[in-house]
Design a protein around this motif. Structure first.
Motif, short mmCIF file in Angstrom:
data_model
loop_
_atom_site.label_atom_id
_atom_site.label_comp_id
_atom_site.label_asym_id
_atom_site.label_seq_id
_atom_site.Cartn_x
_atom_site.Cartn_y
_atom_site.Cartn_z
N GLU A 171 0.83 -1.20 0.00
CA GLU A 171 0.00 0.00 0.00
C GLU A 171 0.87 1.26 0.00
O GLU A 171 0.60 2.22 -0.74
CB GLU A 171 -0.93 0.00 1.21
N ALA A 172 1.93 1.27 0.79
CA ALA A 172 2.83 2.43 0.84
C ALA A 172 3.50 2.64 -0.51
O ALA A 172 3.70 3.78 -0.95
CB ALA A 172 3.87 2.23 1.93
N GLN B 215 0.93 4.09 -2.90
CA GLN B 215 0.71 5.51 -2.56
C GLN B 215 1.84 6.37 -3.12
O GLN B 215 1.60 7.47 -3.63
CB GLN B 215 0.61 5.66 -1.04
N LYS B 216 3.07 5.89 -3.02
CA LYS B 216 4.22 6.63 -3.55
C LYS B 216 4.14 6.76 -5.07
O LYS B 216 4.36 7.84 -5.62
CB LYS B 216 5.51 5.92 -3.14
N GLY C 114 1.40 9.18 -5.91
CA GLY C 114 1.80 10.52 -5.48
C GLY C 114 2.77 11.15 -6.46
O GLY C 114 2.64 12.32 -6.83
N THR D 201 -5.81 2.69 -0.27
CA THR D 201 -6.42 3.82 0.43
C THR D 201 -5.56 5.07 0.25
O THR D 201 -4.41 5.09 0.68
CB THR D 201 -6.57 3.52 1.93
N PRO D 202 -6.09 6.12 -0.37
CA PRO D 202 -5.30 7.35 -0.57
C PRO D 202 -5.00 8.04 0.76
O PRO D 202 -5.81 8.00 1.69
CB PRO D 202 -6.21 8.22 -1.45
N THR D 203 -3.87 8.67 0.83
CA THR D 203 -3.50 9.47 2.01
C THR D 203 -4.10 10.87 1.88
O THR D 203 -4.60 11.26 0.81
CB THR D 203 -1.97 9.59 2.11
N GLU D 204 -4.01 11.65 2.96
CA GLU D 204 -4.48 13.03 2.90
C GLU D 204 -3.68 13.84 1.88
O GLU D 204 -4.22 14.68 1.16
CB GLU D 204 -4.37 13.67 4.28
N GLU D 205 -2.38 13.58 1.81
CA GLU D 205 -1.54 14.29 0.84
C GLU D 205 -1.98 13.98 -0.59
O GLU D 205 -2.05 14.87 -1.44
CB GLU D 205 -0.07 13.92 1.02
#
Length: 207
Positions: A53-54, A57-58, A61, A109-113
């Protein structure tokens, strides 16, 4: 950078390049497939990205940041309005950020950023779109959502190697641009069309 930091940076680049290739081909692939493709140990990967997941997200992003950079550059162009918009279209196609959307949307799951960057990217895309319409160079019945889906259609073109894929994406972008422009434009299409052999080759099992 010190030797250790330089090696870590190289590993990170290898990991991200491999992750993009692996997950745009198969979003369900395990993170071990990324380590194998990158040629790094799984422990080295987990030190940088503690989970799949990380890593996703990267990837997304970075894609959003690239999209923002390309769109801001188009908005900073005070020259010919159509060429500024055309440069934006070509930049997004070259950046290939839409491949991530096609394959990875809804898989993590997307992060706030990510949420903030997504909102910013949407805001900028709408601005560059409205500017082209206001200048009278983009047909007003086309919406930013139309352009977003056009990007995804172009990103779905994958034929031959990377260079050939890029050529064909720009060929069909040129066709689309002639339909988008006001007054209607027409120019020679880049590259040559795919052959029947090119199309049929996709059905052959990989060696």
């Amino acid at each position: 950078m010190s030797g250790r930091k330089a090696q870590a940076a190289r590993n990170d680049e290898l990991i991200l390049r491999a992750a993009r290739a692996v997950f745009t081909a198969d979003p369900g692939a395990p993170i071990a497939a990324v380590a194998e493709r990158a040629g790094v140990g799984i422990s080295a990967l987990y030190r940088r990205y503690p989970s799949k997941e990380a890593l996703l997200q990267k990837l997304c992003g970075d894609g959003l940041k690239l999209y923002i950079e390309i769109t801001e550059r188009a908005l900073a162009d005070d020259g010919d309005p159509w060429e500024a918009f055309a440069g934006y279209l070509r930049g997004i196609v070259d950046g290939d950020t839409s491949s991530l959307t096609i394959k990875l949307a809804g898989t993590f799951t997307p992060t706030e950023e990510l949420g903030r960057d997504s909102a910013r990217a949407s805001e900028l895309a709408t601005e560059v779109h409205h500017r082209a319409v206001a200048a009278g160079v983009l047909r007003p019945d086309v919406t930013p959502a139309d352009i977003a889906l056009l990007f995804e259609q172009l990103a779905s073109i994958k034929l031959g190697g990377e260079e050939r894929t890029s050529e064909l994406r720009h060929r069909y972008l040129a066709l689309a641009m002639d339909a988008l422009r006001v007054p209607p434009g027409h120019r020679e299409l880049p590259s040559h069309p795919p052959t029947d052999e090119d199309l049929s080759a996709r059905w052959r099992p990989a060696s």
